[in-house]
Enzyme design. Structure first.
Site, mmCIF file in Angstrom:
data_model
loop_
_atom_site.group_PDB
_atom_site.id
_atom_site.type_symbol
_atom_site.label_atom_id
_atom_site.label_comp_id
_atom_site.label_asym_id
_atom_site.label_seq_id
_atom_site.Cartn_x
_atom_site.Cartn_y
_atom_site.Cartn_z
ATOM 1 N N SER A 124 -8.501 -41.263 90.042
ATOM 2 C CA SER A 124 -7.008 -40.901 91.273
ATOM 3 C C SER A 124 -7.778 -38.818 90.884
ATOM 4 C CB SER A 124 -5.995 -40.315 89.991
ATOM 5 O OG SER A 124 -5.022 -39.607 90.529
ATOM 6 N N TYR A 147 -0.490 -38.399 82.461
ATOM 7 C CA TYR A 147 -1.316 -38.526 83.815
ATOM 8 C C TYR A 147 -2.866 -38.554 84.033
ATOM 9 C CZ TYR A 147 -2.568 -41.011 88.145
ATOM 10 O OH TYR A 147 -3.137 -41.954 89.543
#
Length: 178
Positions: A124, A147
């Site tokens: 990501s 995250y």
């Protein structure tokens, strides 16, 4: 490509990859936690004759190893992750187990199986942390939130399998997909 594994294949990106490839391969195996859930696969009206939906968890290493031996994958799209920030922050163990350990499990099974020709790992843009945008590919992995850190680690783990074992791994760092 003949036999493909897509972890996270019932999600948005995975289902579009399956749709694109389904007519050009022998089989696509998709690992999912819940086979009965309504997925993007159904919404995209994908021909399910070449799709093996297998109930399982990327956190289960023994399951992943058996999967490689049973289906003889030559290509892997590892998209499986706990990808919602709001679910990762209150449960860091689940986030790290899924995103980091799940990645290790898939890559280690591929390494031991020894016949995989290509692996794409989805990281990501959050792996960069909160740096200057637009992000440049050579920026360091600097996640701070749960995250973000899980994706920084996923990225680094995948690249370490390339560097240390010559595993044919590429990493994508997507931002929001729509």
């Amino acid at each position: 490509m003949k036999n493909i594994l897509i972890t996270g294949g019932t999600g948005f990106l995975g289902s579009y990859i399956a749709r694109r490839l389904v007519n050009d391969v022998d089989s696509i195996t998709i690992v999912t936690l819940d086979i009965k859930q309504k997925t993007s696969l159904k919404a995209l009206d994908i021909d399910m004759n070449k799709i093996n939906l297998v109930k399982g968890d990327i956190r289960d290493y023994e399951f992943i190893k058996l999967l490689f031996n049973e289906y003889e994958f030559d290509t892997v799209f590892h998209l499986g992750a706990l990808s919602e920030v709001k679910k990762c922050q209150p449960n860091p163990k689940l986030a790290f187990d899924t995103n980091i350990t799940g990645t290790v499990n898939v890559l280690e099974a591929a390494r031991l199986y020894g016949k995989v020709k290509a692996i794409a790992v989805s990281s990501s843009d959050k792996a960069y942390g909160s740096g200057e945008v637009p992000y440049m590919e050579d920026y360091p992995m600097a996640g701070k939130g749960i995250y973000e850190v899980s994706k920084s680690c996923t990225d680094l783990v995948a690249r370490s399998y390339f560097s240390n074992y010559g595993l044919p791994v590429v990493v994508t760092r997507c931002s929001n997909l729509y």
